[in-house]
Design a protein around this motif. Structure first.
Motif, short mmCIF file in Angstrom:
data_model
loop_
_atom_site.label_atom_id
_atom_site.label_comp_id
_atom_site.label_asym_id
_atom_site.label_seq_id
_atom_site.Cartn_x
_atom_site.Cartn_y
_atom_site.Cartn_z
N ILE A 216 46.96 -14.68 -12.81
CA ILE A 216 46.79 -15.39 -14.08
C ILE A 216 48.13 -15.68 -14.72
CG2 ILE A 216 45.96 -15.16 -16.46
CD1 ILE A 216 43.56 -13.65 -15.37
N ARG A 217 48.99 -14.66 -14.84
CA ARG A 217 50.27 -14.87 -15.52
C ARG A 217 51.18 -15.82 -14.74
NH1 ARG A 217 47.10 -10.28 -16.88
NH2 ARG A 217 46.78 -10.73 -19.06
N SER A 218 51.16 -15.72 -13.41
CA SER A 218 51.98 -16.64 -12.62
C SER A 218 51.50 -18.08 -12.80
CB SER A 218 51.94 -16.25 -11.14
OG SER A 218 52.75 -15.11 -10.89
N ARG A 219 50.20 -18.28 -12.80
CA ARG A 219 49.67 -19.64 -13.00
C ARG A 219 49.97 -20.15 -14.41
NH1 ARG A 219 44.22 -17.75 -10.64
NH2 ARG A 219 43.65 -17.84 -12.85
N ALA A 220 49.81 -19.26 -15.41
CA ALA A 220 50.05 -19.67 -16.79
C ALA A 220 51.51 -20.05 -17.01
CB ALA A 220 49.64 -18.55 -17.75
N ILE A 221 52.43 -19.35 -16.37
CA ILE A 221 53.85 -19.70 -16.46
C ILE A 221 54.10 -21.05 -15.81
CG2 ILE A 221 56.13 -19.11 -15.55
CD1 ILE A 221 55.51 -17.51 -18.00
N ILE A 222 53.48 -21.31 -14.66
CA ILE A 222 53.61 -22.62 -14.01
C ILE A 222 53.09 -23.72 -14.92
CG2 ILE A 222 52.58 -24.05 -12.18
CD1 ILE A 222 53.03 -21.72 -10.27
N ASN A 223 51.94 -23.48 -15.55
CA ASN A 223 51.36 -24.48 -16.45
C ASN A 223 52.32 -24.82 -17.59
OD1 ASN A 223 49.13 -24.20 -14.84
ND2 ASN A 223 47.87 -23.16 -16.36
N ALA A 224 53.09 -23.81 -18.05
CA ALA A 224 54.02 -24.02 -19.16
C ALA A 224 55.35 -24.58 -18.70
CB ALA A 224 54.24 -22.69 -19.89
N GLY A 225 55.56 -24.67 -17.39
CA GLY A 225 56.83 -25.17 -16.87
C GLY A 225 57.90 -24.11 -16.74
N GLY A 226 57.52 -22.82 -16.85
CA GLY A 226 58.47 -21.73 -16.70
C GLY A 226 58.69 -21.35 -15.25
#
Length: 489
Positions: A216-226
């Motif tokens: 979840i956190r890895s995907r959420a960071i990708i979604n934010a462009g991090g």
């Protein structure tokens, strides 16, 4: 957007040259990572995998692990993640129940354990090495990709499953929880919003990808462009070193990792946010507050389940300091209800089973009986957790429903007894359980791990607890043990 992998595709179009992944072996821009996902997606089709087929993966965190997750979502394949801590027999149960015919495995798990696993999984027809070739492997991933082209498009729906995670099995055989595109994207959005993720963030992906918390956190960071920093399994010392080296801004240290981090970094760091569990109590919350002050960061606590695709409530640092027993407030699109044994809604501050409503609810693989038991007639997901909502709607967790102790007609929640026992100076660890009792139906039994040589009597503990617990909640039996048994969660 309808599908999990489209968030990556969008980011690769918006900021193609920004760094998405740093692995031990390679660094990918968003465009390069999306190309890698596309190649693996084509490779899955070369291997003959079709929508709703299951692909099992036995590996530590890596860029290709995450890419395989997105590739499965893109091709309709269900990725079955294996907990690397399980025995070959435990893994075999999950692989056989999932009906997987293909296994991806990395070099750390290609020895005797893999040989034992394959002896117990007759349905597995092809084993693909993520890195180096091995005796039990049929091909390497690179060999598969050498004959792969762009994947063929498949027909998909937002409610199609993308991930299969087997529960820890605390109440019997593990059940395979399915997570779909819609629920996964909702969990990612809730996480990204709560953590205020941005393209400036650098996430240390130390939580195993076989747990939803890691993905979840890895995907959420990708979604934010991090940026994701993915370095495989990390010891506490390695985690502290990685935070300093890679200027990590968001991390989720577990167990001894936080203590080691505090020892290694006495001054403020690059960290701006730690993620942990909500409702941890006053003593633990005080320790978190001190840690954040030392590291120069903030904190959020979360509550969720595999069956709900992960996060459903979040609590911030200031709220948790004022109310350390709350697990947080439901995220947007999540509705909670607290019900009694008959399914009737209960008023605020009254403990009952927690029901979850919304698009994040999932179901079990190949288990009609469990699916029937999972849901209420109006679509509420039974969490099996006990808790209450205060008048403002903040959730407070009391324990598992199956762990509830019923003594003398009264309900006792193990967590409330354990919290008091753990405050005793002679106690290192404690559990409270109910055992049959002729007079009371069940008796509260305290199971204690000593912190030193001194072992107080049962009456000493009862007296210690008396000012904090009602009489019927006091332990009636005492058992000393060297350690408490733990499963991998």
């Amino acid at each position: 957007m309808l599908f999990l992998d489209e968030s990556l595709l969008l980011r690769s179009e918006q900021s193609p040259d920004d760094i998405a992944i740093t692995d031990t072996e390679i660094t990918y821009s968003f465009k390069q990572f999306d190309v890698r996902v596309n190649r693996i997606a084509a490779g899955l089709q070369v291997l003959g995998l079709k929508p709703r087929d299951r692909l099992s993966i036995l590996a530590d965190n890596s860029a290709d692990y995450l890419a395989t997750h997105y590739a499965c979502a893109r091709t309709g394949v269900i990725l079955h993640v294996l907990n690397v801590s399980l025995t070959p027999s435990e893994m075999a149960y999950a692989v056989n129940d999932a009906g997987s015919q293909t296994l991806f495995v990395d070099s750390a798990y290609t020895g005797e354990g893999l040989h034992q696993l394959l002896a117990k999984t007759p349905l597995l027809k092809q084993v693909i090495a993520l890195a180096e070739p091995c005796e039990d492997c049929h091909q390497t991933l690179e060999e598969v990709l050498s004959i792969a082209d762009a994947p063929q498009k498949v027909s998909r729906a937002a409610t199609d499953p993308v991930l299969l995670i087997y529960t820890s099995g605390t109440t019997g055989r593990p059940k395979g929880a399915l997570q779909n595109h819609l629920g996964s994207m909702m969990a990612d959005k809730l996480t990204g919003t709560a953590g205020e993720f941005s393209r400036n963030d650098v996430w240390l992906a130390s939580m195993p990808f076989f747990h939803q918390a890691g993905l979840i956190r890895s995907r959420a960071i990708i979604n934010a462009g991090g940026r994701n920093i993915i370095l495989g399994r990390l010891s506490p010392a390695q985690l502290a070193s990685a935070i300093a080296k890679h200027r990590i801004t968001v991390a989720m240290p577990m167990g001894r990792q936080l203590a080691t981090l505090l020892s290694a970094m006495p001054l403020p760091t690059s960290l701006r946010l730690l993620i942990g569990g909500g409702g941890i109590g006053a003593e633990a919350m005080s320790a978190i507050d001190k840690a954040c002050a030392q590291l120069g960061c903030s904190w959020i606590g979360v509550y969720g389940q595999t069956e709900t695709h992960g996060t459903i409530t979040v609590v911030d640092l200031e709220t948790a300091k004022a109310n350390p027993l709350t697990c947080g407030y439901p995220g947007k699109g999540v509705r909670l209800d607290i019900v009694d044994d008959r399914g009737a809604s209960l008023p605020p501050d009254t403990t009952g089973e927690i029901l979850v409503y919304g698009d994040m609810t999932g179901h079990y693989w190949n288990n009609d009986e469990a699916n029937t038991a999972l849901y209420t007639s109006d679509g509420g997901l039974r969490t099996g957790d006990l808790g209450y909502l205060n008048v403002e709607g903040w959730l407070h967790l009391r324990g598992r429903k199956k762990e509830l102790i019923k003594t003398g007609g009264e309900n006792v929640y193990p967590q409330e007894v354990e919290r008091v026992l753990l405050e005793h100076p002679c106690v290192q660890d404690a559990a409270a359980i109910g055992l049959p009792d002729e007079d009371w139906g069940e008796a509260v039994v305290a199971i204690i791990v000593a912190s030193g040589e001194t072992r107080p009597s049962l009456e000493d503990f009862r007296e210690f607890c008396r000012g904090e617990l009602a009489g019927y909640k006091l332990p009636r039996r005492l058992c000393w043990v060297e350690e408490l048994p733990r499963n991998h969660t």
